[in-house]
Design an enzyme around this catalytic site. Structure first.
Site, PDB file in Angstrom:
ATOM      1  CB  SER A   7      83.329  -9.913  31.166  1.00  0.00           C
ATOM      2  OG  SER A   7      82.708 -10.719  32.120  1.00  0.00           O
ATOM      3  CE1 TYR A  39      77.313  -4.744  34.808  1.00  0.00           C
ATOM      4  CE2 TYR A  39      78.376  -6.042  36.536  1.00  0.00           C
ATOM      5  CZ  TYR A  39      78.460  -5.160  35.464  1.00  0.00           C
ATOM      6  OH  TYR A  39      79.696  -4.704  35.054  1.00  0.00           O
ATOM      7  CE  LYS A  81      78.894  -6.463  32.069  1.00  0.00           C
ATOM      8  NZ  LYS A  81      79.312  -5.808  30.822  1.00  0.00           N
TER       9      LYS A  81
HETATM   10  N1  LIG Z   1      83.363   0.641  36.197  1.00  0.00           N
HETATM   11  C1  LIG Z   1      83.750  -0.523  36.711  1.00  0.00           C
HETATM   12  O1  LIG Z   1      84.329  -0.599  37.804  1.00  0.00           O
HETATM   13  C2  LIG Z   1      83.521  -1.797  35.932  1.00  0.00           C
HETATM   14  C3  LIG Z   1      83.942  -3.003  36.517  1.00  0.00           C
HETATM   15  C4  LIG Z   1      83.769  -4.180  35.794  1.00  0.00           C
HETATM   16  C5  LIG Z   1      83.198  -4.141  34.532  1.00  0.00           C
HETATM   17  N2  LIG Z   1      82.793  -2.949  33.997  1.00  0.00           N
HETATM   18  C6  LIG Z   1      82.231  -2.959  32.634  1.00  0.00           C
HETATM   19  O2  LIG Z   1      82.950  -2.035  31.853  1.00  0.00           O
HETATM   20  C7  LIG Z   1      82.089  -1.493  30.824  1.00  0.00           C
HETATM   21  C8  LIG Z   1      82.147   0.022  30.853  1.00  0.00           C
HETATM   22  O3  LIG Z   1      81.663   0.451  32.110  1.00  0.00           O
HETATM   23  P1  LIG Z   1      81.834   1.957  32.614  1.00  0.00           P
HETATM   24  O4  LIG Z   1      82.027   1.867  34.067  1.00  0.00           O
HETATM   25  O5  LIG Z   1      82.812   2.664  31.747  1.00  0.00           O
HETATM   26  O6  LIG Z   1      80.348   2.513  32.373  1.00  0.00           O
HETATM   27  P2  LIG Z   1      79.809   4.024  32.257  1.00  0.00           P
HETATM   28  O7  LIG Z   1      80.854   5.014  32.583  1.00  0.00           O
HETATM   29  O8  LIG Z   1      78.517   4.041  33.013  1.00  0.00           O
HETATM   30  O9  LIG Z   1      79.478   4.142  30.692  1.00  0.00           O
HETATM   31  C9  LIG Z   1      78.516   3.317  30.132  1.00  0.00           C
HETATM   32  C10 LIG Z   1      78.373   3.687  28.665  1.00  0.00           C
HETATM   33  O10 LIG Z   1      77.411   2.817  28.055  1.00  0.00           O
HETATM   34  C11 LIG Z   1      76.394   3.606  27.437  1.00  0.00           C
HETATM   35  N3  LIG Z   1      75.181   2.811  27.427  1.00  0.00           N
HETATM   36  C12 LIG Z   1      74.504   2.309  28.486  1.00  0.00           C
HETATM   37  N4  LIG Z   1      73.410   1.657  28.061  1.00  0.00           N
HETATM   38  C13 LIG Z   1      73.407   1.731  26.712  1.00  0.00           C
HETATM   39  C14 LIG Z   1      72.540   1.251  25.699  1.00  0.00           C
HETATM   40  N5  LIG Z   1      71.425   0.575  25.999  1.00  0.00           N
HETATM   41  N6  LIG Z   1      72.841   1.502  24.388  1.00  0.00           N
HETATM   42  C15 LIG Z   1      73.960   2.189  24.076  1.00  0.00           C
HETATM   43  N7  LIG Z   1      74.816   2.671  24.992  1.00  0.00           N
HETATM   44  C16 LIG Z   1      74.536   2.447  26.299  1.00  0.00           C
HETATM   45  C17 LIG Z   1      76.368   4.895  28.259  1.00  0.00           C
HETATM   46  O11 LIG Z   1      75.827   6.006  27.581  1.00  0.00           O
HETATM   47  P3  LIG Z   1      74.232   6.312  27.562  1.00  0.00           P
HETATM   48  O12 LIG Z   1      73.743   6.110  28.981  1.00  0.00           O
HETATM   49  O13 LIG Z   1      74.122   7.713  27.073  1.00  0.00           O
HETATM   50  O14 LIG Z   1      73.645   5.325  26.611  1.00  0.00           O
HETATM   51  C18 LIG Z   1      77.879   5.104  28.450  1.00  0.00           C
HETATM   52  O15 LIG Z   1      78.449   5.612  27.269  1.00  0.00           O
HETATM   53  C19 LIG Z   1      80.708  -2.092  31.096  1.00  0.00           C
HETATM   54  O16 LIG Z   1      80.507  -3.210  30.275  1.00  0.00           O
HETATM   55  C20 LIG Z   1      80.792  -2.517  32.559  1.00  0.00           C
HETATM   56  O17 LIG Z   1      79.893  -3.558  32.845  1.00  0.00           O
HETATM   57  C21 LIG Z   1      82.932  -1.785  34.665  1.00  0.00           C
END
Ligand SMILES: NC(=O)c1ccc[n+]([C@@H]2O[C@H](COP(=O)([O-])OP(=O)(O)OC[C@H]3O[C@@H](n4cnc5c(N)ncnc54)[C@H](OP(=O)(O)O)[C@@H]3O)[C@@H](O)[C@H]2O)c1
Length: 239
Positions: A143, A157, A161
């Site tokens: 989330s 978004y 969530k």
């Molecule tokens: N980064 C933050 O500060 C933060 C904060 C709060 C919550 N979150 C949550 O943490 C989680 C991970 O985020 P992150 O920052 O690590 O993201 P990220 O680095 O952008 O990685 C996202 C991953 O999801 C894949 N993806 C996206 N759309 C997809 C789809 N339709 N089908 C299959 N794979 C898909 C991407 O690969 P492809 O594009 O190649 O598919 C990539 O592997 C997410 O749920 C995000 O909402 C992140």
């Protein structure tokens, strides 16, 4: 849950938190299937885990594509055995720079919900019944604080969530006493491509490292029996 020898399916596992968690669970002995759309990056991530001596398989697919989800679940089970750990980590922000609701296309809301909510719902529907039959399983919904706070421009978004958090609670209530545990995790702000896309001017030095967050999520999965099913946990607020 002792993750050793357990089948784990992690979406969004080519980079960021998903890749780090795939490594962390594999390092702890799980047999891990990684899903993302971009084939090359996904294959590279899985290969890195294998090169470290652990089990990992790349399953390129789009979790928002309803024609793909049965294939994801079937292929993962064929590669790593029964899925005992399912992590819904893949996520879509919608168009960036992030937009006010009045400037948001309805189609962008639909698309974000397909990836962030409907895809996880479909996958859990396929996997959780078998988990319940075996009397074991952990489903993690990744989330965000945006599920709780109403930040301007984070609208589509955020609603995805918030709905994912509630889906987590509902699964937990409906599958109570089956042995399947559900937990929603707010990982905190991490230094990833998604964060850079949403907040390009952020001070990266102040962001969490995905590897550190992944280690905490892996410990939560190991401790799942001690966590109330349906909980929403903000990692930053945990001891
Ligand atoms: N980064 C933050 O500060 C933060 C904060 C709060 C919550 N979150 C949550 O943490 C989680 C991970 O985020 P992150 O920052 O690590 O993201 P990220 O680095 O952008 O990685 C996202 C991953 O999801 C894949 N993806 C996206 N759309 C997809 C789809 N339709 N089908 C299959 N794979 C898909 C991407 O690969 P492809 O594009 O190649 O598919 C990539 O592997 C997410 O749920 C995000 O909402 C992140």
């Amino acid at each position: 849950m002792d993750v050793r020898g357990r089948g784990a399916l992690i979406t969004g596992a080519s980079k960021g938190l998903g890749a780090a968690l795939a490594y962390e669970l594999a390092r702890r002995g799980a047999r891990v299937a990684l899903v993302a759309r971009g084939v090359d990056e996904l294959e590279r991530t899985a290969a890195r885990i294998r090169a470290a001596g652990f089990e990992a398989h790349a399953l390129p697919a789009d979790v928002g594509d309803k024609r793909a989800v049965h294939g994801i679940a079937g292929a993962a089970a064929a590669l790593v055995g029964p899925i005992d750990i399912l992590v819904h980590n893949a996520s879509d922000l919608g168009p960036t720079p992030l937009r006010l609701l009045l400037d948001t296309e309805c189609e962008d809301l639909e698309s974000v919900l397909q990836t962030n909510l409907v895809g996880p719902f479909r996958l859990t529907k396929i996997v959780a019944g078998a988990m319940a039959m075996r009397g074991t399983g952990v489903v993690v919904h990744v989330s965000s604080d945006a599920a709780i706070a109403a930040y301007p421009r984070w609208g589509i978004y955020s609603v995805s969530k918030a709905a994912l958090d509630h889906l987590n609670r509902l699964w937990a209530v409906e599958l109570a006493s089956t042995g399947v545990r559900f937990v929603s995790v707010d990982p905190g702000e991490m230094d990833t491509e998604m964060h850079a896309a949403a907040m390009p001017d952020a001070d990266r030095g102040k962001l969490l490292r995905p590897q550190d967050v992944a280690a905490r999520v892996a410990r939560l999965i190991e401790d799942a029996e001690r966590i109330e099913s349906g909980s929403r946990l903000a990692l930053a607020e945990l001891p």
